[in-house]
Design an enzyme around this catalytic site. Sequence first.
Site, PDB file in Angstrom:
ATOM      1  N   LYS A  43      60.421  -7.569  43.146  1.00 36.43           N
ATOM      2  CA  LYS A  43      59.548  -7.659  44.331  1.00 36.43           C
ATOM      3  C   LYS A  43      60.253  -8.478  45.427  1.00 36.43           C
ATOM      4  CE  LYS A  43      55.676  -6.916  41.265  1.00 36.43           C
ATOM      5  NZ  LYS A  43      54.286  -7.120  40.905  1.00 36.43           N
ATOM      6  N   HIS A  73      54.551   2.067  43.868  1.00 39.59           N
ATOM      7  CA  HIS A  73      54.012   0.811  43.319  1.00 39.59           C
ATOM      8  C   HIS A  73      52.674   0.483  43.987  1.00 39.59           C
ATOM      9  CE1 HIS A  73      53.569  -3.353  42.170  1.00 39.59           C
ATOM     10  NE2 HIS A  73      54.404  -3.084  41.187  1.00 39.59           N
ATOM     11  N   ASN A  82      61.186  -5.384  38.153  1.00 43.61           N
ATOM     12  CA  ASN A  82      60.884  -5.241  39.577  1.00 43.61           C
ATOM     13  C   ASN A  82      60.781  -6.650  40.159  1.00 43.61           C
ATOM     14  OD1 ASN A  82      59.843  -4.773  42.089  1.00 43.61           O
ATOM     15  ND2 ASN A  82      57.873  -3.952  41.378  1.00 43.61           N
ATOM     16  N   SER A 101      51.706  -7.770  33.654  1.00 41.79           N
ATOM     17  CA  SER A 101      51.679  -9.003  32.858  1.00 41.79           C
ATOM     18  C   SER A 101      52.333  -8.864  31.478  1.00 41.79           C
ATOM     19  CB  SER A 101      50.242  -9.525  32.723  1.00 41.79           C
ATOM     20  OG  SER A 101      49.727  -9.884  34.001  1.00 41.79           O
ATOM     21  N   GLU A 153      51.490  -2.156  45.034  1.00 40.60           N
ATOM     22  CA  GLU A 153      51.577  -3.036  46.208  1.00 40.60           C
ATOM     23  C   GLU A 153      51.971  -2.238  47.447  1.00 40.60           C
ATOM     24  OE1 GLU A 153      54.170  -5.830  44.304  1.00 40.60           O
ATOM     25  OE2 GLU A 153      52.516  -6.392  42.983  1.00 40.60           O
ATOM     26  N   GLY A 197      50.296  -9.199  37.748  1.00 39.75           N
ATOM     27  CA  GLY A 197      50.378 -10.577  38.229  1.00 39.75           C
ATOM     28  C   GLY A 197      49.142 -11.400  37.925  1.00 39.75           C
ATOM     29  N   GLU A 230      50.789   1.250  35.614  1.00 43.42           N
ATOM     30  CA  GLU A 230      50.534  -0.138  35.966  1.00 43.42           C
ATOM     31  C   GLU A 230      49.091  -0.288  36.441  1.00 43.42           C
ATOM     32  OE1 GLU A 230      54.547  -2.254  36.819  1.00 43.42           O
ATOM     33  OE2 GLU A 230      53.681  -1.597  38.697  1.00 43.42           O
TER      34      GLU A 230
END
Length: 250
Positions: free
Chosen positions: A11, A95, A9, A213, A97, A173, A167
């Site tokens: 992003k 996701h 991904n 990560s 985010e 991240g 996730e």
Amino acid sequence: MRTKIVAGNWKMNKTQTETVTLLNDIILNYNKNSATKLIVAPPFVNLSKAVEICNNTNIIVAAQNMHQAEGGAFTGEISANMLVNIGINYVILGHSERRMYFKENDALLANKVDTALKHNMMVIFCFGEELKDRLENNHFNIIEYQLRDALFHLDKNQWKNIILAYEPVWAIGTGETATPEQAQEVHHFVRNLIDQVYGFETSDNVSILYGGSVKPDNAKQIFSKQDVDGGLIGGASLNANEFLSIANSI
Ligand code: 13P
């Protein structure tokens, strides 16, 4: 046999020029005989180019999002039809985010999933708890509702188009990966849940990826777990060597 998958991904990273470089690097070095399905998800504006470059390879190009409506007055949005028309048949939905910054909730995601499936797309559906949920030991509850509310209205047959990606938000991240045991525990819980609702055949066949990560030095341990069928990779997917090293860790 469940499909092993490593998906990148990207992003909001990589210009078109950088997309060409990264994909060519991946194509030059990836293991063409590997049974692992390799997926890349560049930003919308680079999807056509990515499809062109990945033509005649085994690499699949996915979108990072799409709108739930078929079309109309939704400024700035992209529909399933537009994606399919340029050769995109995979889409990442849910996701964290998107949930966090764009306020996407489970009901909206259920709609997006329905639209994607109507267009016969494969959905990589992300779910996972925030740090506070884990600290309160409420993560299984959260995960169960995320899945129930967005996916459990589907019929058994539609699950063939679903790939799950666990996730945990606290691992994205941050450099703080879930331990292989923590990942396995959640993946096993999710597979059990699907088994209870849809039966063994569906639960045994759905690929459940771990994301958060994942790096070349921890991928092997995570992928060694029984219910972990691959990874959804953020930062490390932006570098061909790292991404392929992760892909080769399955
Ligand atoms: P990182 O690998 O950068 O933690 O991102 C994971 C992710 O969000 C993939 O969708």
